[in-house]
Design a protein around this motif. Structure first.
Motif, mmCIF file in Angstrom:
data_model
loop_
_atom_site.group_PDB
_atom_site.id
_atom_site.type_symbol
_atom_site.label_atom_id
_atom_site.label_comp_id
_atom_site.label_asym_id
_atom_site.label_seq_id
_atom_site.Cartn_x
_atom_site.Cartn_y
_atom_site.Cartn_z
ATOM 1 N N PRO A 1 -6.095 1.623 -0.920
ATOM 2 C CA PRO A 1 -6.136 1.881 0.539
ATOM 3 C C PRO A 1 -7.027 0.870 1.238
ATOM 4 O O PRO A 1 -7.977 0.349 0.671
ATOM 5 N N LYS A 2 -6.662 0.600 2.460
ATOM 6 C CA LYS A 2 -7.423 -0.355 3.263
ATOM 7 C C LYS A 2 -8.812 0.240 3.552
ATOM 8 O O LYS A 2 -8.932 1.409 3.907
ATOM 9 N N ARG B 1 0.836 -1.208 0.000
ATOM 10 C CA ARG B 1 0.000 0.000 0.000
ATOM 11 C C ARG B 1 0.866 1.250 0.000
ATOM 12 O O ARG B 1 0.550 2.242 -0.654
#
Length: 250
Positions: free
Chosen positions: A30-31, A23
């Motif tokens: 994105p998480k 990431r």
């Protein structure tokens, strides 16, 4: 060799060291944000039933609560419900009138002469187009709101008394138990300004004509006189203050 697939937990959810590195390099999106449950809102049936809840009810809704089994176990709320019903019904008795009601000659006996003995009736004899009648009418409308247990009516003078002279207008007649208790012919009875307070003081000179419904007899008359004198003084002071402010701005 390092284990890049080691899984750990953080405050934002599950991830791996390898995912985090990717990431940072921009190779992974994105998480997603951590799941947060919606805020708790009580169901309609679980609203707290307290004094405020009772106060918001109408008379019809309070009567329907007689069948509410949830109140059977709460003696305080049940007693408070009964108290609120009694207060509402008492207030409804007080609010008998509250305005100056127009009547015709054929209505006079029913509306005035046959009024209950505990009701005082103030009759305004008037004619349209006479300025003094309009001024007195404004004062009477204000008094009718202040004293809803006193009945105020208005009738065209010649409908009440044939050939009644216009020079006598406005005229007030005060009735109780079918009898004329007082009459005031002409505007001069109520002072130059003819304020509601001045009219009230004239009406209550000898009898408890004005009644707000919360007291009776001579006590009511004294209470009215004291209250109207106080209002009259406050009105005079305010008028002088307004005049002073106007002169200062010139």
């Amino acid at each position: 060799m390092a284990d890049y697939h080691f899984v750990y937990k953080d405050v934002e959810g599950a991830s791996t060291q390898w995912d985090d590195i990717q990431r940072k390099l921009g190779n992974l999106p994105p998480k997603p944000p951590a799941f947060k449950p919606p805020a708790f809102t009580p169901a309609p049936d679980s609203v707290t039933k307290d004094k405020t809840w009772i106060d918001d009810k109408t008379e019809e809704e309070l009567e329907e609560l007689e069948d509410d089994l949830d109140l059977d176990d709460d003696r305080f709320l049940e007693e408070y419900r009964k108290q609120r019903l009694a207060e509402m019904r008492e207030a409804a008795k007080v609010m008998k009138f509250g305005s100056v009601v127009p009547i015709s000659g054929s209505d006079f006996v029913r509306e005035v002469s046959q009024a209950p003995p505990d009701v005082w009736v103030v009759v305004h004899l008037y004619k349209e187009g006479i300025p003094e009648c309009g001024v007195l009418m404004e004062a009477l409308e204000e008094l009718a709101k202040r004293y809803p247990a006193t009945k105020f009516v208005k009738i065209i003078s010649t409908d009440c008394i044939p050939n009644y002279p216009d020079r006598n207008l406005p005229t007030l007649l005060v009735y109780n138990a079918g009898n004329v208790k007082a009459n005031y012919v002409g505007m001069h009875n109520f002072g130059k300004r003819c304020t509601p307070e001045a009219v009230a003081l004239v009406l209550c000179q000898s009898d408890p004509v004005l009644n707000d419904g919360h007291s009776g007899g001579d006590t009511s008359r004294k209470t009215v006189i004291e209250g109207e004198r106080k209002r009259l003084i406050e009105r005079i002071v305010k008028t002088h203050e307004d005049n002073d402010d106007g002169s200062d701005s010139d």
